[in-house]
Design a protein around this motif. Structure first.
Motif, mmCIF file in Angstrom:
data_model
loop_
_atom_site.group_PDB
_atom_site.id
_atom_site.type_symbol
_atom_site.label_atom_id
_atom_site.label_comp_id
_atom_site.label_asym_id
_atom_site.label_seq_id
_atom_site.Cartn_x
_atom_site.Cartn_y
_atom_site.Cartn_z
ATOM 1 N N VAL A 8 -45.049 118.549 -18.377
ATOM 2 C CA VAL A 8 -43.923 118.212 -17.501
ATOM 3 C C VAL A 8 -44.433 117.789 -16.124
ATOM 4 C CG1 VAL A 8 -41.915 119.134 -16.286
ATOM 5 C CG2 VAL A 8 -42.254 119.669 -18.704
ATOM 6 N N PHE A 11 -46.277 114.421 -16.270
ATOM 7 C CA PHE A 11 -45.374 113.287 -16.415
ATOM 8 C C PHE A 11 -44.635 113.017 -15.106
ATOM 9 C CE2 PHE A 11 -41.963 110.625 -17.909
ATOM 10 C CZ PHE A 11 -42.572 109.880 -18.913
ATOM 11 N N ALA A 12 -44.203 114.095 -14.445
ATOM 12 C CA ALA A 12 -43.532 113.937 -13.158
ATOM 13 C C ALA A 12 -44.466 113.274 -12.143
ATOM 14 C CB ALA A 12 -43.052 115.286 -12.644
ATOM 15 N N SER A 305 -39.489 113.819 -18.539
ATOM 16 C CA SER A 305 -40.534 114.803 -18.245
ATOM 17 C C SER A 305 -40.540 115.911 -19.293
ATOM 18 C CB SER A 305 -40.325 115.399 -16.856
ATOM 19 O OG SER A 305 -40.437 114.394 -15.854
#
Length: 407
Positions: A8, A11-12, A305
């Protein structure tokens, strides 16, 4: 859980990097033409940190939800100092302003292509279209395990129809008995209904070849069977003993051509997704109300995300990278829509001014002045309102009923 959180966060960060590079594209192009760039910031809200180099202030703000590049005089209504006036953006030729405006989306496209190239050169590119390219030939196993779905081992008497007919790895099945088979699903459904000799047209090295394949009858799981369940039934179907190509593999050299072709496919899929976007919103609303979340519905950066976290947790890094590349292509294309306040809206106004001035000159009239953006404020606010509502809906759906993989 730790791997999911890592995914997460990564990806963020990838999204933040994409936004930063988008704004950097505008900044680099503007500076190259001599326009004055006042500020380049990542994020919004209160300033956390900044420094000045030359005439530009660079910095970081508290809310990592975007960024901005402040170019002096982007429109004729923007206030500029006497010192900035000669270098105000609106004073520059149309083509230079166009390059500056489009540079953000081009940066997304370049970044998406680089991600695809790295993916192609390392893990390969998925066969997203389901093109029936053969990865190998073997026997047409006589039966399947009703519970596990495993094929029986090839015996001495099991035929190898595809191999015997001359079908090779890399061949693409174009048609069967004159009926086109654009996808692997088309090939399977056609073959299962056939018995005996039938004509296959395959594409090999850029040329079509005709092969006659003798299709035997074998036992396969019934369409309603569920892997792992007891009592699954077997039915008689046709089979030729081939496997599909779910992933195309490349080396460092061939990955470039593969990435170019795949990029074209991505543009088509993104555009089709944008056209279908409005009709998918009701399904998002249904998902918020507790309905099953359609995996084909739009997602926000929150949802993307979450999927990225699932991909990392499952060890499917190729999905993580493909999703990040897709997001860059989507943002790049979306940002070029001819709507204010998107870059595409500003570009549309540039072309309007140019075409208007051509018409005025042809009629013997002087060029018109810059477009008055205040007259477009109502339309701009409608676009912002609709965009904000869609973001709110998708974020809510991604929180209460997210799309998950491997769950």
């Amino acid at each position: 859980m730790l791997a999911w959180l890592l995914g997460v966060v990564l990806f963020a960060l990838g999204i933040c990097a994409s936004v930063a590079l988008h704004e950097a594209g505008h900044m680099v192009a503007a500076k190259a033409f001599g326009m004055k760039v006042r500020r380049y910031f990542i994020g919004f809200g209160p300033k956390i940190w900044s420094f000045r180099r030359g005439e530009t202030e660079y910095g970081l703000k508290a809310i990592p939800a975007g960024g901005f590049c402040d170019i002096a005089g982007m429109t004729a209504l923007d206030e500029v100092t006497p010192e900035e006036a000669p270098r105000a953006m609106w004073r520059f030729p149309t083509w230079k302003r166009f390059v500056v405006m489009v540079a953000g989306s081009v940066t997304h496209f370049i970044l998406g292509f680089i991600i695809l190239y790295l993916l192609a050169a390392t893990m390969g590119l998925p066969n997203v279209a389901g093109t029936p390219v053969i990865s190998g030939t073997s026997c047409a196993a006589s039966t399947q395990d009703p519970k596990t779905g495993d094929y029986a081992e090839c015996g001495a008497n099991d035929p190898s129809p595809a191999r015997d007919a001359g079908l090779r790895e890399g061949d693409e099945i174009v048609s069967i008995d004159g009926k086109a088979t654009p996808t692997w699903t088309d090939v399977v459904s056609r073959v299962q209904k056939l018995r005996g000799e039938h004509e296959f047209v395959v594409m090999r090295d850029g040329a079509e070849r005709r092969l006659t394949i003798d299709i035997p009858t074998v036992k396969r799981l019934a369409p309603d069977a569920k892997i792992g369940a007891e009592g699954n039934k077997l039915v008689d179907v046709g089979a030729i003993g081939v496997t599909s190509t779910p992933v195309y593999h490349y080396n460092a050299g061939s990955a470039f051509g593969g990435s170019v072709e795949f990029t074209g496919t991505m543009f088509v899929r993104v555009w089709e997704g944008l056209l279908a976007f409005p009709e998918k919103i009701p399904k998002v609303i249904q998902a918020i109300g507790g309905g099953e979340r359609d995996p084909d519905t739009p997602v926000s950066v929150v949802g993307a995300s979450i999927i990225g976290g699932d991909a990392v947790e499952a060890g499917v890094w190729e999905l993580f990278l493909l999703l990040l590349a897709t997001l860059n292509f989507f943002v790049g294309v979306f940002n070029l829509l001819p709507l204010l306040p998107l870059d595409g809206g500003h570009i549309a106004i540039l072309f309007y001014e140019k075409i208007r001035d051509w018409v005025r000159r042809a009629r013997g009239k002087p060029a018109g002045g810059p477009v008055d953006y205040t007259k477009l404020s109502a339309v701009t606010m409608v676009v912002i309102f609709i965009g904000g509502a869609v973001v709110l809906l998708t974020v809510t759906a991604d929180i209460v009923n997210p799309i998950r993989i491997g769950q």
